[in-house]
Design an enzyme around this catalytic site. Structure first.
Site, PDB file in Angstrom:
ATOM      1  N   GLY A   1      57.329  58.255  33.798  1.00 31.13           N
ATOM      2  CA  GLY A   1      56.486  57.408  32.956  1.00 31.13           C
ATOM      3  C   GLY A   1      55.609  58.118  31.947  1.00 31.13           C
ATOM      4  O   GLY A   1      54.583  57.571  31.534  1.00 31.13           O
TER       5      GLY A   1
ATOM      6  N   ASN B   1      63.766  51.279  22.522  1.00 27.56           N
ATOM      7  CA  ASN B   1      64.039  52.361  23.479  1.00 27.56           C
ATOM      8  C   ASN B   1      63.814  53.697  22.786  1.00 27.56           C
ATOM      9  O   ASN B   1      63.974  53.809  21.564  1.00 27.56           O
ATOM     10  CB  ASN B   1      65.493  52.297  23.961  1.00 27.56           C
TER      11      ASN B   1
ATOM     12  N   HIS C   1      65.078  57.732  22.800  1.00 30.06           N
ATOM     13  CA  HIS C   1      66.266  58.482  23.214  1.00 30.06           C
ATOM     14  C   HIS C   1      66.119  59.937  22.767  1.00 30.06           C
ATOM     15  O   HIS C   1      65.835  60.190  21.589  1.00 30.06           O
ATOM     16  CB  HIS C   1      67.498  57.847  22.571  1.00 30.06           C
TER      17      HIS C   1
END
Ligand code: GRF
Length: 202
Positions: free
Chosen positions: A12, A113, A115
């Site tokens: 996280g 997202n 990446h």
């Protein structure tokens, strides 16, 4: 102020960067919910430390992917979430969850997202190790919209990441994560501006 949920499977650190950026006012959003699919995920403890509501929606508690995603969607609904940020979420989304936050004005789902590579060059896990194995002198970090493919959504923000001669994986990962933590809040800001622009235009 937009309401953000974060969905993460692991430690996280990107979730923490997003929470800090929102709590400090750098980004005009509130992290209203942190969710994880794994009971042991470090992100759940981090959320508690930061005073952010969290929900464990353990994949193993559901008979199939469809019912797991319906449980995630129920949380998004209950917390009136505007935008979902995946941050180390190790599952593909099905068209159901992608469609749940689909925004016709944006022409995209309101799901982002991050990446650790150029998504046009490499998809899936282990982006930094891949870049080293290819002998690249430069790789990238990408924030993109999420669709049902593996790292196939439209790119929102991308930055280059230089690779030193004989750089170790540990060093590249450390520098890459540092860049990720700067970029994800910036990308969220870019997303919010794009979203507000299409709303204002309609
Ligand atoms: C990051 O490298 C991110 O780019 C990738 O998964 C990793 C998650 O790390 N999608 P963390 O849990 O945010 O620390």
């Amino acid at each position: 102020v937009k309401r953000l949920a974060i969905l993460a499977s692991g430690r996280g650190s990107n979730a923490l960067a997003l929470i800090r950026a929102c709590q400090s006012g750098q980004v005009p959003a509130q992290v209203a919910l942190v969710m994880s699919d794994r009971p042991q995920a470090g992100v759940l403890a981090l959320a508690a430390e930061m005073g952010v509501p969290s929900a464990l929606v353990a994949a193993t508690d559901y008979p199939d992917k469809g019912s797991h995603e319906r449980a995630l969607a129920a949380q998004l609904q209950a917390y009136q979430i505007d935008v979902l940020a995946l941050a180390g979420y190790r599952r593909l989304l099905t068209p159901f969850l992608v469609g749940f936050l689909y925004d016709p004005q944006l022409g995209q789902s309101r799901i982002l997202n991050i990446h650790p590579a150029d998504t046009r060059q490499f998809q899936g896990l282990g982006g930094y190790a891949w870049a080293l194995s290819q002998g690249l002198q430069q790789t990238a970090v990408t924030v993109h919209y999420v669709d049902e493919g593996m790292d196939t959504g439209k790119i929102l923000l991308q930055r280059p990441l230089e690779i030193g001669p004989a750089e170790s994986l540990e060093s590249l990962e450390q520098r890459g994560l540092h860049l990720e933590h700067q970029m994800y809040p910036q990308a969220l800001q870019v997303f919010i501006e794009q979203w507000e622009a299409v709303c204002a235009a309609s």
